[in-house]
Design a protein around this motif. Sequence first.
Motif, PDB file in Angstrom:
ATOM      1  N   THR A  95      -7.759 101.661  31.458  1.00  0.00           N
ATOM      2  CA  THR A  95      -7.439 100.243  31.544  1.00  0.00           C
ATOM      3  C   THR A  95      -6.223 100.086  32.437  1.00  0.00           C
ATOM      4  O   THR A  95      -5.147 100.597  32.128  1.00  0.00           O
ATOM      5  N   PHE A  96      -6.424  99.413  33.566  1.00  0.00           N
ATOM      6  CA  PHE A  96      -5.374  99.161  34.545  1.00  0.00           C
ATOM      7  C   PHE A  96      -4.776  97.787  34.252  1.00  0.00           C
ATOM      8  O   PHE A  96      -5.501  96.792  34.237  1.00  0.00           O
ATOM      9  N   TYR A  97      -3.470  97.721  34.039  1.00  0.00           N
ATOM     10  CA  TYR A  97      -2.804  96.454  33.736  1.00  0.00           C
ATOM     11  C   TYR A  97      -2.060  95.936  34.953  1.00  0.00           C
ATOM     12  O   TYR A  97      -1.349  96.682  35.616  1.00  0.00           O
ATOM     13  N   GLN A  98      -2.245  94.656  35.211  1.00  0.00           N
ATOM     14  CA  GLN A  98      -1.524  93.921  36.242  1.00  0.00           C
ATOM     15  C   GLN A  98      -0.997  92.658  35.575  1.00  0.00           C
ATOM     16  O   GLN A  98      -1.741  91.690  35.429  1.00  0.00           O
ATOM     17  N   ASN A 136       2.251 105.569  34.127  1.00  0.00           N
ATOM     18  CA  ASN A 136       2.935 104.531  34.882  1.00  0.00           C
ATOM     19  C   ASN A 136       2.917 104.872  36.362  1.00  0.00           C
ATOM     20  O   ASN A 136       2.838 106.057  36.723  1.00  0.00           O
ATOM     21  N   PRO A 137       3.007 103.874  37.236  1.00  0.00           N
ATOM     22  CA  PRO A 137       2.950 104.145  38.682  1.00  0.00           C
ATOM     23  C   PRO A 137       4.005 105.131  39.188  1.00  0.00           C
ATOM     24  O   PRO A 137       3.785 105.802  40.195  1.00  0.00           O
ATOM     25  N   ASP A 138       5.143 105.263  38.494  1.00  0.00           N
ATOM     26  CA  ASP A 138       6.160 106.218  38.945  1.00  0.00           C
ATOM     27  C   ASP A 138       5.895 107.639  38.436  1.00  0.00           C
ATOM     28  O   ASP A 138       6.582 108.582  38.814  1.00  0.00           O
ATOM     29  N   THR A 148       0.915  97.887  36.651  1.00  0.00           N
ATOM     30  CA  THR A 148       2.127  98.260  35.921  1.00  0.00           C
ATOM     31  C   THR A 148       1.926  99.498  35.054  1.00  0.00           C
ATOM     32  O   THR A 148       2.883 100.213  34.767  1.00  0.00           O
ATOM     33  N   GLN A 149       0.686  99.740  34.622  1.00  0.00           N
ATOM     34  CA  GLN A 149       0.382 100.945  33.851  1.00  0.00           C
ATOM     35  C   GLN A 149      -1.120 101.126  33.745  1.00  0.00           C
ATOM     36  O   GLN A 149      -1.883 100.193  33.965  1.00  0.00           O
ATOM     37  N   VAL A 150      -1.511 102.359  33.403  1.00  0.00           N
ATOM     38  CA  VAL A 150      -2.908 102.677  33.121  1.00  0.00           C
ATOM     39  C   VAL A 150      -2.937 103.290  31.730  1.00  0.00           C
ATOM     40  O   VAL A 150      -2.285 104.300  31.466  1.00  0.00           O
ATOM     41  N   HIS A 151      -3.685 102.645  30.841  1.00  0.00           N
ATOM     42  CA  HIS A 151      -3.859 103.185  29.494  1.00  0.00           C
ATOM     43  C   HIS A 151      -5.152 103.997  29.484  1.00  0.00           C
ATOM     44  O   HIS A 151      -6.196 103.510  29.902  1.00  0.00           O
ATOM     45  N   VAL A 152      -5.070 105.237  29.020  1.00  0.00           N
ATOM     46  CA  VAL A 152      -6.212 106.149  29.007  1.00  0.00           C
ATOM     47  C   VAL A 152      -6.645 106.377  27.562  1.00  0.00           C
ATOM     48  O   VAL A 152      -5.817 106.701  26.709  1.00  0.00           O
ATOM     49  N   THR A 153      -7.937 106.201  27.312  1.00  0.00           N
ATOM     50  CA  THR A 153      -8.514 106.515  26.006  1.00  0.00           C
ATOM     51  C   THR A 153      -9.695 107.452  26.243  1.00  0.00           C
ATOM     52  O   THR A 153     -10.615 107.117  26.986  1.00  0.00           O
ATOM     53  N   LEU A 154      -9.636 108.631  25.640  1.00  0.00           N
ATOM     54  CA  LEU A 154     -10.716 109.611  25.718  1.00  0.00           C
ATOM     55  C   LEU A 154     -11.298 109.758  24.316  1.00  0.00           C
ATOM     56  O   LEU A 154     -10.614 110.207  23.395  1.00  0.00           O
ATOM     57  N   THR A 155     -12.544 109.347  24.162  1.00  0.00           N
ATOM     58  CA  THR A 155     -13.173 109.331  22.853  1.00  0.00           C
ATOM     59  C   THR A 155     -14.230 110.426  22.770  1.00  0.00           C
ATOM     60  O   THR A 155     -15.226 110.387  23.491  1.00  0.00           O
ATOM     61  N   GLY A 156     -13.976 111.407  21.904  1.00  0.00           N
ATOM     62  CA  GLY A 156     -14.929 112.481  21.663  1.00  0.00           C
ATOM     63  C   GLY A 156     -15.640 112.265  20.341  1.00  0.00           C
ATOM     64  O   GLY A 156     -15.397 111.273  19.643  1.00  0.00           O
ATOM     65  N   GLN A 157     -16.499 113.195  19.976  1.00  0.00           N
ATOM     66  CA  GLN A 157     -17.229 113.053  18.715  1.00  0.00           C
ATOM     67  C   GLN A 157     -16.304 113.168  17.505  1.00  0.00           C
ATOM     68  O   GLN A 157     -16.538 112.550  16.478  1.00  0.00           O
ATOM     69  N   GLU A 179      -0.618  90.089  33.002  1.00  0.00           N
ATOM     70  CA  GLU A 179      -1.451  89.745  31.848  1.00  0.00           C
ATOM     71  C   GLU A 179      -2.907  90.181  32.031  1.00  0.00           C
ATOM     72  O   GLU A 179      -3.682  90.172  31.087  1.00  0.00           O
ATOM     73  N   ALA A 180      -3.299  90.514  33.232  1.00  0.00           N
ATOM     74  CA  ALA A 180      -4.692  90.874  33.520  1.00  0.00           C
ATOM     75  C   ALA A 180      -4.927  92.362  33.241  1.00  0.00           C
ATOM     76  O   ALA A 180      -4.049  93.196  33.449  1.00  0.00           O
ATOM     77  N   ALA A 181      -6.145  92.661  32.774  1.00  0.00           N
ATOM     78  CA  ALA A 181      -6.540  94.048  32.502  1.00  0.00           C
ATOM     79  C   ALA A 181      -7.887  94.305  33.155  1.00  0.00           C
ATOM     80  O   ALA A 181      -8.787  93.473  33.107  1.00  0.00           O
ATOM     81  N   TYR A 182      -8.011  95.485  33.781  1.00  0.00           N
ATOM     82  CA  TYR A 182      -9.229  95.882  34.472  1.00  0.00           C
ATOM     83  C   TYR A 182      -9.633  97.246  33.946  1.00  0.00           C
ATOM     84  O   TYR A 182      -8.840  98.173  33.954  1.00  0.00           O
ATOM     85  N   GLY A 183     -10.862  97.381  33.478  1.00  0.00           N
ATOM     86  CA  GLY A 183     -11.289  98.613  32.835  1.00  0.00           C
ATOM     87  C   GLY A 183     -12.329  99.382  33.611  1.00  0.00           C
ATOM     88  O   GLY A 183     -13.140  98.816  34.341  1.00  0.00           O
ATOM     89  N   MET A 184     -12.292 100.692  33.436  1.00  0.00           N
ATOM     90  CA  MET A 184     -13.259 101.622  34.024  1.00  0.00           C
ATOM     91  C   MET A 184     -13.710 102.547  32.907  1.00  0.00           C
ATOM     92  O   MET A 184     -12.880 103.174  32.252  1.00  0.00           O
ATOM     93  N   THR A 185     -15.014 102.621  32.658  1.00  0.00           N
ATOM     94  CA  THR A 185     -15.560 103.473  31.607  1.00  0.00           C
ATOM     95  C   THR A 185     -16.557 104.443  32.221  1.00  0.00           C
ATOM     96  O   THR A 185     -17.414 104.037  32.995  1.00  0.00           O
TER      97      THR A 185
END
Length: 154
Positions: free
Chosen positions: A99-102, A60-62, A42-51, A104-110
């Motif tokens: 973080t990929f949301y489906q 969103n998929p669209d 349903t969505q991908v939340h992106v967090t980019l953490t720098g110093q 209630e489930a969340a799947y993360g890639m770091t």
Amino acid sequence: MNVRTKRIIAVFELVIVIALIAWALCPRSIDQALGIDREAVTQVHVTLTGQEETREFTLNPDDPAYGELMALLEEQTYIPLYLDKDNRSVILDYEGNLTFYQGEAAYGMTFSGDKPIWFVGSGMRDRSFRTSGGEAFQQEILDFLLAQSGDSPS
């Protein structure tokens, strides 16, 4: 049990062990590595953490950028690594967390430019993978995401 039967059993056991090792090291697609059903995202939340800063946004998929991100991720195959997460080092200017949301489930890639890319899913343990693109591939993902955040990479 005669000698011939023991040999047949030993060969059978060896074949099973080899098959399990091959399966454990088999390259996977991004969907298989993350454990997601892309149609259900349903969505991908992106967090980019720098110093000195953190950038966050959602795709969103669209959104055309979502399709471009998935195309980038699909270009690689993901080969399992069996490493300790504490041995990771940050090489890129930012550590990326998707973080990929489906539902209630969340799947993360770091990723951070180091050899492994870490995946975690709802109810699953952390897993690490490497790609043939290595640090250059991770930099490509970071550059794309930085461009989506409204600022060009430094």
